[in-house]
Design a protein around this motif. Sequence first.
Motif, short mmCIF file in Angstrom:
data_model
loop_
_atom_site.label_atom_id
_atom_site.label_comp_id
_atom_site.label_asym_id
_atom_site.label_seq_id
_atom_site.Cartn_x
_atom_site.Cartn_y
_atom_site.Cartn_z
N PHE A 888 42.71 24.98 26.12
CA PHE A 888 43.36 24.19 26.95
C PHE A 888 44.42 24.76 27.69
O PHE A 888 44.97 25.47 26.82
CB PHE A 888 43.58 23.00 26.27
CG PHE A 888 43.27 21.51 26.67
CD1 PHE A 888 43.86 20.95 27.76
CD2 PHE A 888 41.96 21.20 26.38
CE1 PHE A 888 43.27 19.62 28.19
CE2 PHE A 888 41.43 19.91 26.79
CZ PHE A 888 42.12 19.17 27.67
N SER A 889 44.61 24.66 28.62
CA SER A 889 45.75 25.39 29.59
C SER A 889 46.94 24.34 29.88
O SER A 889 46.30 23.02 30.35
CB SER A 889 45.40 26.00 30.84
OG SER A 889 46.49 26.54 31.24
N VAL A 890 48.11 24.65 29.39
CA VAL A 890 49.08 23.62 29.52
C VAL A 890 50.15 24.25 30.28
O VAL A 890 50.66 25.26 29.86
CB VAL A 890 49.71 22.84 28.23
CG1 VAL A 890 50.76 22.11 28.38
CG2 VAL A 890 48.59 22.19 27.41
N GLN A 891 50.85 23.41 31.41
CA GLN A 891 51.98 24.06 31.98
C GLN A 891 53.12 22.94 31.95
O GLN A 891 53.06 21.87 31.89
CB GLN A 891 51.72 23.94 33.46
CG GLN A 891 50.41 25.06 33.80
CD GLN A 891 50.24 25.42 35.41
OE1 GLN A 891 50.92 24.64 36.15
NE2 GLN A 891 49.04 25.80 35.54
N ALA A 892 54.30 23.74 31.45
CA ALA A 892 55.52 22.84 31.29
C ALA A 892 56.75 23.36 31.64
O ALA A 892 56.82 24.66 31.59
CB ALA A 892 55.41 22.37 29.82
N TYR A 893 57.72 22.53 31.63
CA TYR A 893 59.28 23.12 31.80
C TYR A 893 59.91 22.90 30.49
O TYR A 893 59.80 21.92 29.72
CB TYR A 893 59.92 22.28 32.68
CG TYR A 893 59.39 22.70 34.36
CD1 TYR A 893 59.33 24.15 34.64
CD2 TYR A 893 59.45 21.82 35.29
CE1 TYR A 893 58.77 24.28 35.78
CE2 TYR A 893 59.18 22.19 36.49
CZ TYR A 893 58.93 23.43 36.94
OH TYR A 893 58.39 23.66 38.18
N VAL A 894 60.58 24.20 29.87
CA VAL A 894 61.23 24.07 28.66
C VAL A 894 62.66 24.15 29.05
O VAL A 894 62.96 25.32 29.49
CB VAL A 894 60.32 24.89 27.55
CG1 VAL A 894 61.33 24.99 26.23
CG2 VAL A 894 59.32 24.55 27.41
N GLY A 901 63.09 30.50 19.37
CA GLY A 901 62.19 30.57 18.07
C GLY A 901 61.11 29.53 18.79
O GLY A 901 60.41 29.21 17.71
N PHE A 902 61.02 29.13 19.84
CA PHE A 902 59.64 28.25 20.56
C PHE A 902 58.35 28.88 20.05
O PHE A 902 57.52 28.31 19.65
CB PHE A 902 60.00 28.00 21.97
CG PHE A 902 58.96 27.51 22.56
CD1 PHE A 902 58.50 26.00 22.12
CD2 PHE A 902 58.32 28.07 23.45
CE1 PHE A 902 57.55 25.15 22.75
CE2 PHE A 902 57.06 27.31 24.16
CZ PHE A 902 56.54 25.85 23.59
N VAL A 903 58.18 30.24 20.45
CA VAL A 903 57.05 30.98 20.36
C VAL A 903 56.72 31.00 18.91
O VAL A 903 55.60 30.74 18.41
CB VAL A 903 56.91 32.09 20.99
CG1 VAL A 903 55.80 32.93 20.74
CG2 VAL A 903 57.16 32.18 22.53
N ASP A 904 57.57 31.39 17.95
CA ASP A 904 57.31 31.63 16.40
C ASP A 904 57.13 30.11 16.14
O ASP A 904 56.04 30.12 15.29
CB ASP A 904 58.53 32.07 15.91
CG ASP A 904 58.94 33.33 16.32
OD1 ASP A 904 57.90 34.03 16.63
OD2 ASP A 904 60.04 34.01 15.97
N GLU A 905 57.66 29.15 16.37
CA GLU A 905 57.58 27.88 15.69
C GLU A 905 55.92 27.27 16.50
O GLU A 905 55.10 26.72 15.60
CB GLU A 905 58.49 26.74 16.30
CG GLU A 905 58.23 25.32 15.53
CD GLU A 905 59.16 24.46 16.17
OE1 GLU A 905 59.07 23.06 15.70
OE2 GLU A 905 60.20 24.69 16.82
N LEU A 906 55.56 27.58 17.67
CA LEU A 906 54.30 27.27 17.92
C LEU A 906 53.38 27.92 17.29
O LEU A 906 52.27 27.33 17.04
CB LEU A 906 54.37 27.50 19.74
CG LEU A 906 53.09 27.24 20.51
CD1 LEU A 906 53.01 25.73 20.47
CD2 LEU A 906 53.15 27.80 21.91
N ARG A 907 53.22 29.21 17.13
CA ARG A 907 52.37 29.95 16.21
C ARG A 907 52.23 29.38 15.01
O ARG A 907 51.13 29.29 14.57
CB ARG A 907 52.59 31.45 16.44
CG ARG A 907 52.42 32.17 17.86
CD ARG A 907 52.99 33.43 17.68
NE ARG A 907 52.62 34.21 18.90
CZ ARG A 907 53.54 35.39 19.20
NH1 ARG A 907 54.40 35.72 18.62
NH2 ARG A 907 53.30 35.74 20.55
N ALA A 908 53.33 29.20 14.35
CA ALA A 908 53.32 28.52 13.16
C ALA A 908 52.53 27.13 12.92
O ALA A 908 51.77 26.85 11.93
CB ALA A 908 54.78 28.56 12.24
N SER A 909 52.95 26.56 13.88
CA SER A 909 52.25 25.08 13.91
C SER A 909 50.65 24.97 14.08
O SER A 909 50.26 24.02 13.69
CB SER A 909 53.00 24.12 14.68
OG SER A 909 54.62 23.91 14.34
#
Length: 987
Positions: A888-894, A901-909
């Motif tokens: 799935f491809s998701v596009q968002a504004y963060v 730490g967003f990328v690390d948390e995403l990989r951990a989750s």
Amino acid sequence: MADFDRRQRVRNICILAHVDHGKTTLADHLISSCGSEVHPKQAGKVRYMDFLAEEQRRAITMKSSSISLRYRDHFINLIDSPGHMDFCSEVSTAARLSDGALVLVDAVEGVHIQTHAVLRQAWIEKLTPCLVLNKIDRLITELGLSELEAYNRLLRIVHEVNLIVSAYKSQKYLSDVDSLLSSAGGGGGDHEEPVEDDEDTFQPQKGNVAFVCALDGWGFRIGQFAEFWASRIPRLSRDALVRGLWGPRYYNPETKLIVNKRGIEGLNKPPPPMFVQFVLEPLWKAMKSKGSKIESIIKAFNLSVPARDLQNKDPKVVLHAVMARWLPLYDAVLSMVVDCMPDPVSAQAFRIARLLPNTEDASNRDEAIEEVKHVRKCVEVCDSSPAAPGVAFVSKMFAVSLKDIPDHRSGDEVGESDECFLAFARIFSGVFNVGQRVFVLSALYDPLKPESTTQKHLQEAELQSIYLMMGPKLKPVASAEAGNIVAIRGLGQHILKSATLSSTKSCPPFSSMAFQVAPTLRVAIEPSDPADMGALMKGLRLLNRADPFVEVTVSSRGEHVLAAAGEVHLERCVKDLKDRFAKVSLEVSPPLVSYKETIEGDDLDPLENMKVLSSNAVLDCIEKTTPNGRCVVRVRVMKLPDSLAKVLDESGELLGEIVEAKSGKRIRGVEGDDPVSVLKKRVMDAIESEIEHASKDIADKDRLEKYRSLWLRFLGRIWALGPGQVGPNVLLKPVISGGGGGDVGVLVRGSSHVSERLGFLGVAETNAPPVNQEAESLGSSIVSGFQLATAAGPLCDEPMWGLGFCVEAYVTQSDVLSEQIDQYGQVMMAVKEACRAAVLQRKPRLVEAMYYCELSAPVEELGSMFSVLSKRRAQVLKDEMQEGSALFSVQAYVPVSESFGFVDELRASTSGAASALLVLSHWETLPQDPFFVPKTEEEMEEFGDGSSVPPNMARRLIDTVRRRKGLPVEEKVVQHATKQRTRARKV
């Protein structure tokens, strides 16, 4: 003639792609086939161009590195560049030194956001691109696509990449038409008619598209299959097959001819497209072959495969060996480089408008102008004769340990550390020799100006050594001629980031490189031991020189602030500081997030809103009086349209040249165009879009025309921009009329200084002569107060964004000189406080930076991914299944403040299944009122009384910034006023 032949056999290319699309793996195979640095068995695994320890650990490329290859009788200078957005500056340095670009696209993942960025970089630098569709094997091994499905997928990717390039062509065509029409309207002259190019850039039948599997070492162009089938189908020539092997072309087995779709309508079993029938079907059969079928392929194509490879028990190893012999990767890619990419002579003639834009000068130094033209002509033709002026461009400085320098002798060079700085350079004209003295020109140098005014932009240095770069190795050479990419030693003390080298003072500097993003992640750094502050400052100086994109500054509080492009870039910079440059233990602060301050957009009629700054009525204004009572300051404020604020914010370089009259600075992305007309067009386009938007609320045409006339008057009253003279805030000079303050004193009229520079003064009015000398002398104090106010807003001392101020200062005259001198500072502070108070009166709001985030994850991990996004206040724009894949491809504004730490948390989750890429997108106003207090019954019913309302997000962010800056914060010191217990409680 021999020099010309030698230059014709040189190719300077770079590899550009999205992260993990296979750039370094492709480079490994090209190196293994053209030299002894990489063994063919280790190609794709050793990552030869990623020779830094941090690159090997993270398995990503972090810097641009070059290597020289020899293919047949050609010399190819190959630059491998990073694909991660944090290191996009390295892409800019690689593109500037190259003539062509290999653009890699993953056949499974398709076009990504960084693919757009590298195509734009290649377009800006006028590179000749070739397309490489990588990981073709995954279409069958992972996705299990049929031949026709794979063809449709490849066709869609090529079409999508062509659409991106066509958009850039259309922009260039329209800008050429606009400039032609404007010049014709002004009298004009002889102009070249713009030509619209409708032909697709990437066409497999032209030979500039390769289909490869870089990991297994095989690849092809359709010309290879055309040659094979031409020898087996008598009635079809190679050229006819090349034209028919892509697109809606079919082979009619009855007539033995190549036809379109209409030519196969009467057949019982319509054949597939020729690319499927003659390319993919044999390829798919070979990929699924085992045992005896492998031997038949070897015999059919007369391949010489070592018996050791054929006897391997792993069928994959056998298949890879056969495929690499049948369709060698290096031959497909490097033959495309030689056939489709230009040599330095033709490339520099095509790129000269980008590299050295034409400069005009009003002085009559005809001899100097002729010398400059001669230098430019030598660069254009890539003159490599010893008599030609030597010209080179240094795109970056990079650090190498002294022990890795081949000809280093102890005591050769006195430096600040054991790191030696080399210049990553391309020679565009002449010959450079070891020991030669050259001039180092900064971007502000102008050869047509008197030497006394340009001396500070000119240095002289000696070339201590010249090296041919071979990845991690350096090969010393005595000299290097035009068209080559080299590393130069001896310039470490003269160049900070980039510069132009020349053997003559008559050389104009090269245009500045275009960077895709700006360094936005800032941290404060200090040594763990205060005694190591000197080592830290020395290390920061070295890091600032070694990294082309890092910024090192000192804040107003005395902190050493390091600005990087992202988290990965920051981590590498801190590691380099600790291990290489400073060699001390460091303390790194949490990220210093930048915000901006603005006011709420008015819901009133746009026409009435514009009248706020178009009158001098006492209503709706903030009034401040100086301590001596001699000056009354009235300030009105209005929110500018977002489109206009964005143009002013993004055009800082243009404004810096025009408003501050920086004559020598080059304009990014502008080739010979007048900077005033370029910026004027951008501003007028923003105003027209605002008028078009307002037409929905203003139905009456007369009122709409009045609204337009108010904007034209607005553009003719611009006194200053701020902060820093080039910001997105506007100071307007007051409206001069009969009423509104004449009884208070003499009005400081101001001047339309910026409007005059931008060419808007004739739209509405002209500057009037001064009426009172003392009043007009206070104009600089008003501008200074405006600059101070816009640099530090009232909410948390962050810069203001998108605001228009009208300042009216009324002065009573005095004959006492001391009172006149004291007046300047008092007026400045009164203007500052009045501007800040006016913002507080008009519903202030906080503006935060937003990242555009592109994520991909399998279906089973979507819940975890959306959970992380919701915690980070992300705005999901679109989510869809990637065609032909289980992702799935998701596009968002963060928000930037939530990205750490967003990328690390995403990989951990998601157990490492999801990936994300962040790119700075825009600034967005937070809708919450930081001073919200329930007033109506409905609000009190929902939020309770004012004492129990928790601070909203905007207020929490403001308080966080104020605490960091040491500003007062309204908060409860005691949360729970219970009696202190000093003894254990007995139960």
